[in-house]
Design an enzyme around this catalytic site. Structure first.
Site, PDB file in Angstrom:
ATOM      1  N   ASP A 185     -17.607  11.518  -5.205  1.00 26.61           N
ATOM      2  CA  ASP A 185     -17.434  11.378  -3.749  1.00 26.61           C
ATOM      3  C   ASP A 185     -17.964  12.610  -3.020  1.00 26.61           C
ATOM      4  O   ASP A 185     -18.675  12.494  -2.006  1.00 26.61           O
ATOM      5  CB  ASP A 185     -15.953  11.216  -3.409  1.00 26.61           C
ATOM      6  CG  ASP A 185     -15.471   9.782  -3.510  1.00 26.61           C
ATOM      7  OD1 ASP A 185     -16.309   8.869  -3.515  1.00 26.61           O
ATOM      8  OD2 ASP A 185     -14.252   9.573  -3.584  1.00 26.61           O
ATOM      9  N   LEU A 186     -17.594  13.781  -3.511  1.00 29.02           N
ATOM     10  CA  LEU A 186     -17.993  15.012  -2.837  1.00 29.02           C
ATOM     11  C   LEU A 186     -19.507  15.192  -2.844  1.00 29.02           C
ATOM     12  O   LEU A 186     -20.109  15.553  -1.834  1.00 29.02           O
ATOM     13  CB  LEU A 186     -17.311  16.209  -3.495  1.00 29.02           C
ATOM     14  CG  LEU A 186     -15.782  16.225  -3.393  1.00 29.02           C
ATOM     15  CD1 LEU A 186     -15.205  17.365  -4.218  1.00 29.02           C
ATOM     16  CD2 LEU A 186     -15.333  16.337  -1.945  1.00 29.02           C
TER      17      LEU A 186
END
Length: 412
Positions: A185-186
């Protein structure tokens, strides 16, 4: 920490943020840090899913739990929040009006979900041809998995990361392991940031907007970096090595008498200095271990000997000895030790922002350091709908009566 009167890189950019959870908000927080006016659109009464992902919650001015989940706070500073029901015709019209005042739209809905509301790229770019529109999904807009929901944990498994993360199968605790944070996600948020900045540069040169299609799975495959390249070049599937290295010994963690350290002896000289510092000169001259290829071949013989040596001293003793000997090493810090580290403190990695209900919230600063247009830290993560009336009145000219009507219909 930052002089908020300084100019920022993106102070001329407005972003309409239709994302929630982590990948999208991480991207838009980057843009907000760099000065963009980010308008976060949230569901009335509920908001971003992460608002309820607690405990922990930020303490209020009296030291009690506020309603602000730490998870939400991590990715939403610098933004303004409005509540809007985009499933209603009135809410959709508000979005269209906001799009006309914005440079970027970013969303992470399922494929084609916004199309039924007329809020997809084709519909909105017809109104604003220079619009930069970024979609974040688990699997992208095309391909057999496009309609599936994508979650970081699942993508770490599907995209190969967990096959190379974790202890070797034959050792205690062996097996696949996810990363300790939602790294896919990051990284998707970071790639989205890069793509949006590139698209804005193209727009400024040509006047033409564009569509950005970002998929978590694509990002995870790209993140394999040299491991992925090694496989493509050799055809050999890599193994998990835990905290060891496939090609260098010793290059791993060791347990000391009171904790763990990392030793990264990247050449033969550093290996010799390591064992000499540990009081084992016989390992420095043992013909079986003189070169790295030998040590890699005989790792199962050598590493237990090194582990026994390391256990005889404390973490602090080893770090001091190896620093003096020029052997790359480091501690494995708990988070209390991370934020107490003098280097972390010198780099001002922890910041505090005044918050309307939580007193001063503690957050982690952007790692970006810029001499002329540094990141700004002047707006705490917003309360749900904190700026609804302000934005709709100032940007779109809605009157008090119009706002009251929308509120009565539960559009805002």
């Amino acid at each position: 920490m930052t002089n908020n009167t300084q100019p920022t890189s993106l102070q001329h950019i407005r972003v309409l943020d239709l994302t929630r959870v982590l990948a999208g908000p991480w991207c838009t927080q980057n843009l907000a840090d760099l000065g963009a006016d980010v308008i976060k659109v949230e569901r009335p009464g509920v908001g971003d899913d992460t608002r309820s992902w607690g405990p922990p919650y930020a303490p209020d001015a009296e030291g009690k739990n506020s309603s602000e989940a730490a998870y939400y706070l991590t990715a939403n500073r610098g933004k303004r929040s409005i509540t809007l029901d985009i499933a209603t015709p009135e809410g959709q019209q508000v979005i269209r009006h906001l799009v006309m005042q914005s440079d970027v739209v970013i969303e992470n809905y399922k494929v084609d979900q916004l199309k039924k509301y007329g809020l997809d790229y084709a519909s909105l770019s017809a109104l604003k041809p220079d619009l930069v529109y970024c979609s974040i999904t688990g699997f992208g807009q095309t391909g057999p998995y496009a309609s599936r929901s994508g979650y970081d944990f699942i993508i770490q498994g599907m995209g190969g990361l967990m096959s190379i993360t974790g202890e070797r199968d034959e050792l205690p605790g062996g097996g696949p392991q996810k990363a300790g944070v939602a790294i896919t996600d990051l990284m998707t948020g970071m790639y989205a940031t890069i793509a949006i900045l590139a698209a804005l540069t193209h727009k400024e040169r040509t006047g033409v907007g564009q569509y950005i299609d970002l998929a978590l799975l694509d990002v995870q495959v790209a993140m394999l970096a040299n491991v992925g390249s090694n496989y493509l070049s050799s055809g050999k599937t890599p193994n998990r090595w835990g905290n060891a290295h496939a090609n260098i010994v010793p290059y791993q963690t060791f347990a000391t008498s009171d904790g763990h350290i990392i030793v990264a002896a990247g050449n033969d000289g550093q290996y010799r200095q390591f064992v000499l510092a540990g009081g084992c000169p016989e390992l420095a001259t043992d013909e079986r271990f003189l070169t790295n290829p030998q040590r890699v071949e005989l790792r199962d013989t050598l590493v237990p000997l090194l582990a026994e040596m390391v256990k005889k001293k404390s973490k602090a003793e080893w770090l001091a000895l190896l620093e003096d000997a020029g052997v790359p090493c480091g501690p494995i810090n708990r988070l209390d030790e991370v934020f107490a580290d003098p280097q972390v403190q010198a780099r001002e990695c922890e910041i505090k922002l005044p918050h309307p209900t939580a007193g001063n919230v503690k957050l982690v600063a952007s790692p970006i350091r810029m001499s002329e247009t540094p990141p700004r830290y002047d707006v705490a993560p917003p309360l749900l709908g904190q700026h609804t009336d302000q934005i709709l009145h100032e940007l779109l000219g809605y009157s008090a009566d119009q706002l009251a009507q929308l509120r009565e219909k539960k559009v805002i």
